[in-house]
Design a protein around this motif. Structure first.
Motif, short mmCIF file in Angstrom:
data_model
loop_
_atom_site.label_atom_id
_atom_site.label_comp_id
_atom_site.label_asym_id
_atom_site.label_seq_id
_atom_site.Cartn_x
_atom_site.Cartn_y
_atom_site.Cartn_z
N GLN A 126 40.08 33.43 35.17
CA GLN A 126 40.15 34.46 36.07
C GLN A 126 39.01 35.18 35.99
O GLN A 126 38.35 36.02 37.04
N VAL A 127 38.32 35.29 34.79
CA VAL A 127 37.40 36.44 34.54
C VAL A 127 35.92 35.30 34.54
O VAL A 127 34.95 35.80 34.17
N GLY A 128 36.23 34.26 34.56
CA GLY A 128 35.06 33.23 34.54
C GLY A 128 34.34 32.84 33.14
O GLY A 128 33.07 32.82 32.87
N LEU A 129 35.16 33.05 32.07
CA LEU A 129 34.80 32.62 30.91
C LEU A 129 35.51 31.62 30.05
O LEU A 129 35.36 31.42 28.82
N ARG A 147 33.97 41.42 30.66
CA ARG A 147 34.92 40.46 31.27
C ARG A 147 36.02 39.92 30.17
O ARG A 147 37.02 39.67 30.40
N ALA A 148 35.39 39.75 28.83
CA ALA A 148 36.39 39.35 27.71
C ALA A 148 37.41 40.42 27.63
O ALA A 148 38.67 39.96 27.42
N TRP A 149 36.85 41.60 27.70
CA TRP A 149 37.91 42.64 27.17
C TRP A 149 38.92 42.65 28.56
O TRP A 149 40.02 42.79 27.84
N ILE A 150 38.48 42.52 29.63
CA ILE A 150 39.59 42.60 30.64
C ILE A 150 40.43 41.20 30.62
O ILE A 150 41.62 41.46 30.71
N ARG A 183 38.86 44.38 41.53
CA ARG A 183 39.56 44.37 42.91
C ARG A 183 40.13 43.08 43.17
O ARG A 183 41.02 42.75 43.38
N ALA A 184 39.48 42.00 42.81
CA ALA A 184 39.77 40.52 43.16
C ALA A 184 41.22 40.38 42.10
O ALA A 184 42.09 39.82 42.62
N LEU A 185 41.25 40.88 40.93
CA LEU A 185 42.44 40.61 40.13
C LEU A 185 43.61 41.43 40.48
O LEU A 185 44.85 40.90 40.35
N ARG A 189 46.88 39.62 41.39
CA ARG A 189 48.32 39.80 40.78
C ARG A 189 49.06 40.96 41.25
O ARG A 189 50.18 41.25 40.65
N GLN A 190 48.53 41.46 42.33
CA GLN A 190 49.55 42.94 42.84
C GLN A 190 49.39 43.78 41.76
O GLN A 190 50.62 44.29 41.58
#
Length: 257
Positions: A126-129, A147-150, A183-185, A189-190
């Motif tokens: 989902q974060v592209g990693l 992004r890794a932390w997210i 925002r996308a996440l 995932r609501q």
């Protein structure tokens, strides 16, 4: 949905309260941005919502129950916090960092499961990693590290994300990309997201709800188009400004004078 709120909350670190009489309801399934000048209590509020600081007075509530009365692991299964300026140990791989998000869901009898593997794999995707999973975190660019932390807090698999200054130390490109990802996440995932931001224009663009703090108190809160006004900017930041219609949607845009 999970309801996060505070009632008559006073917070501090042993002396005078940093925040006084804070009462708010965090909107479910939306992004709330907490804004205000330095040292106004933004990070302190997030730390209380994550059960890291016990109130001096009043309560922080999760579905009506005082958070500090709940078990630490029980809270961690429902609320994930990404602190500001987080750093990974030297040499830690991306996948190992993300896997740390599964800790609240593990027990002494079950340290790792197929579900843990699936959740971590999904968070990386989902974060592209996904392609960077085996790289050391410290070898990534600033935007990739964030992004890794997210991904780590996503792997915690909670309904609430608390993000403390997620755009700190990022250049403008990565600030926008990080907030677009949030925002996308949130939509996918609501999620209920509460994030501290310094840039009022980014807050107005990416948040559904804004809480503005100054001097330990809530000055105003509401939808960006309602609260981001010239009067609010002067009251919160002591700054003259012009607020115009922004280039994205109906988000207001602040021009400092």
């Amino acid at each position: 949905m999970t309801q996060l709120s505070t009632k008559n909350l006073d917070l501090g670190y042993g002396g005078a309260p940093v925040l006084k009489d804070i009462t708010l309801d965090i909107p479910d399934g939306q992004i709330t941005a907490v804004v205000g000048p330095n040292a106004c209590g933004k990070s302190t509020l997030l730390r209380c919502l994550a059960r890291l600081i016990k109130p001096m007075r009043g309560e922080a509530l999760l579905d009506g129950t005082p958070i500090h009365k709940l078990n630490t692991k029980a809270v961690a299964r429902r609320i994930a916090l990404l602190p500001q300026s987080a750093e990974a140990p030297a040499g830690m791989r991306v996948i190992d960092l993300v896997a740390r998000g599964r800790t609240p869901h593990q027990t002494p009898l079950q340290q790792w499961s197929t579900k843990d593997e699936e959740v971590v794999t999904r968070a990386l995707a989902q974060v592209g990693l996904s392609e960077e999973a085996d790289r050391p975190v410290n070898d990534l660019s600033g935007g990739q590290r964030q992004r890794a932390w997210i991904a780590m807090v996503l792997a915690q698999d909670t309904g609430i994300l608390l993000l403390d200054e997620p755009t700190t130390f990022l250049d403008l490109h990565y600030q926008i990309e990080t907030l677009k990802l949030v925002r996308a996440l949130q939509q996918d995932r609501q999620l209920t997201v509460v994030m501290v931001l310094h840039d009022i224009n980014l807050a107005a663009r990416f948040a559904d709800h804004i809480v503005a703090l100054r001097g330990g108190s809530i000055i105003c809160q509401g939808a960006p188009i309602e609260v981001v006004t010239e009067a609010m900017i002067e009251a919160v930041y002591n700054l003259k400004s012009q607020v115009v219609a922004g280039p994205v949607g109906d988000a207001p845009y602040v021009i400092a004078l």
